[in-house]
Design an enzyme around this catalytic site. Sequence first.
Site, PDB file in Angstrom:
ATOM      1  NE  ARG A  58      -1.500  -2.404   2.860  1.00 23.23           N
ATOM      2  CZ  ARG A  58      -1.588  -3.697   2.534  1.00 23.23           C
ATOM      3  NH1 ARG A  58      -2.662  -4.135   1.961  1.00 23.23           N
ATOM      4  NH2 ARG A  58      -0.614  -4.543   2.814  1.00 23.23           N
ATOM      5  CB  THR A  59       3.406   2.562   2.362  1.00 25.85           C
ATOM      6  OG1 THR A  59       2.643   2.019   3.433  1.00 25.85           O
ATOM      7  CG2 THR A  59       3.931   3.911   2.747  1.00 25.85           C
ATOM      8  CE  LYS A  86      26.897  -4.483  -6.824  1.00 24.36           C
ATOM      9  NZ  LYS A  86      26.965  -3.498  -7.907  1.00 24.36           N
ATOM     10  NE  ARG A 108       7.097   0.642   4.998  1.00 23.48           N
ATOM     11  CZ  ARG A 108       5.871   0.117   4.925  1.00 23.48           C
ATOM     12  NH1 ARG A 108       5.719  -1.139   4.574  1.00 23.48           N
ATOM     13  NH2 ARG A 108       4.819   0.834   5.222  1.00 23.48           N
ATOM     14  CG  HIS A 136       3.345   3.772   8.710  1.00 26.55           C
ATOM     15  ND1 HIS A 136       3.469   4.642   7.649  1.00 26.55           N
ATOM     16  CD2 HIS A 136       2.908   2.593   8.178  1.00 26.55           C
ATOM     17  CE1 HIS A 136       3.138   4.005   6.524  1.00 26.55           C
ATOM     18  NE2 HIS A 136       2.799   2.766   6.819  1.00 26.55           N
TER      19      HIS A 136
HETATM   20  N1   CP Z   1      -0.224  -0.102   5.946  1.00 26.48           N
HETATM   21  C1   CP Z   1       0.955  -0.362   5.364  1.00 26.48           C
HETATM   22  O1   CP Z   1       1.980   0.235   5.710  1.00 26.48           O
HETATM   23  O2   CP Z   1       0.902  -1.311   4.382  1.00 26.48           O
HETATM   24  P1   CP Z   1       2.165  -1.757   3.513  1.00 26.48           P
HETATM   25  O3   CP Z   1       3.128  -2.451   4.430  1.00 26.48           O
HETATM   26  O4   CP Z   1       1.621  -2.678   2.449  1.00 26.48           O
HETATM   27  O5   CP Z   1       2.785  -0.521   2.921  1.00 26.48           O
END
Ligand code: CP
Length: 309
Positions: A58-59, A86, A108, A136
């Site tokens: 999603r993100t 590497k 992320r 998040h």
């Molecule tokens: N909610 C969320 O962060 O989903 P993903 O891990 O798929 O990005």
Amino acid sequence: MSYSRKDLIGMIDLSKEEILHLLDTAEKFREINHRDVKKVPTLKGKTVVNLFFENSTRTRTSFEIAGKRLSADTVNFSASASSTAKGETLIDTVHNIEAMSTDIFVVRHAYSGAVKFIAENTKASVVNAGDGLNEHPTQSLLDMLTIKQHKGRLEGLNVAIIGDITHSRVARSNIWAMPRLGINLRLFGPKTMLPLCTDPFGVKICGNMEEAVEGADVIMTLRIQRERQGKLLIPSVKEYARYFGLNAARLRLSNNAIVMHPGPINRGVEISSEIADCGQSVILPQVESGVAVRMAVLYTLGTGQRGIE
Ligand code: CP
């Protein structure tokens, strides 16, 4: 008050006014996502790099769609296909990509604090797309945008978050943000997955599922974050579903509640299929809100808030 920061690292940093500013901006962007031509020229000439060192559906996808709808050039970096393998350091990776005149990093990373570390070492704007078990922030913003869309307000609502609270960056961002906007937050889960003390944050820990669900306006369930647990914290998944899963009998305690989940969902564990797909579920509207929120964040950081065209 508007949002004048270089980065978006965590909800812990944001004032009520900054949160409301981002939510208001996201509400304006919703409409663009329903046009025939879903594109505005606002970020034309800007480059957004999605730096994902952890998996995401999603993100990552919604940040890419958000960037493209704002006419930015979007680039997806995948750690497994990069020179990280590497031995290149995180900061060397960032500096090398920054040398290509990039404007915004969406990051992320599995380590809590890694995104802040990057932000302190680049002139580009940095957005936290999830760092370890820390935060998040765009998930918290899209959660609140979805609640506002379905309940018409945030102030005074009762929101229950149920599941693996300790290892959830989604829970942590919401614990920082929601009480700041007048939301009454309740938490419930196995004792091994609950914080020992939340009094300083104005959050209530419930003693059982019924106490958490009864009279709630919003019920948010969370998956077990196995990748962040050092050891087994529950006897079995079957028992977890029995004692902590959201099912029809439990949802009946709060007929007007909307049901949320940040995804990915584990059907039959933290939520039954019947509830995930029922009329009270807003799990897919959450995903829809994610595009508007990420457009708002990229727009705000990338333009210094010029008007929406
Ligand atoms: N909610 C969320 O962060 O989903 P993903 O891990 O798929 O990005």
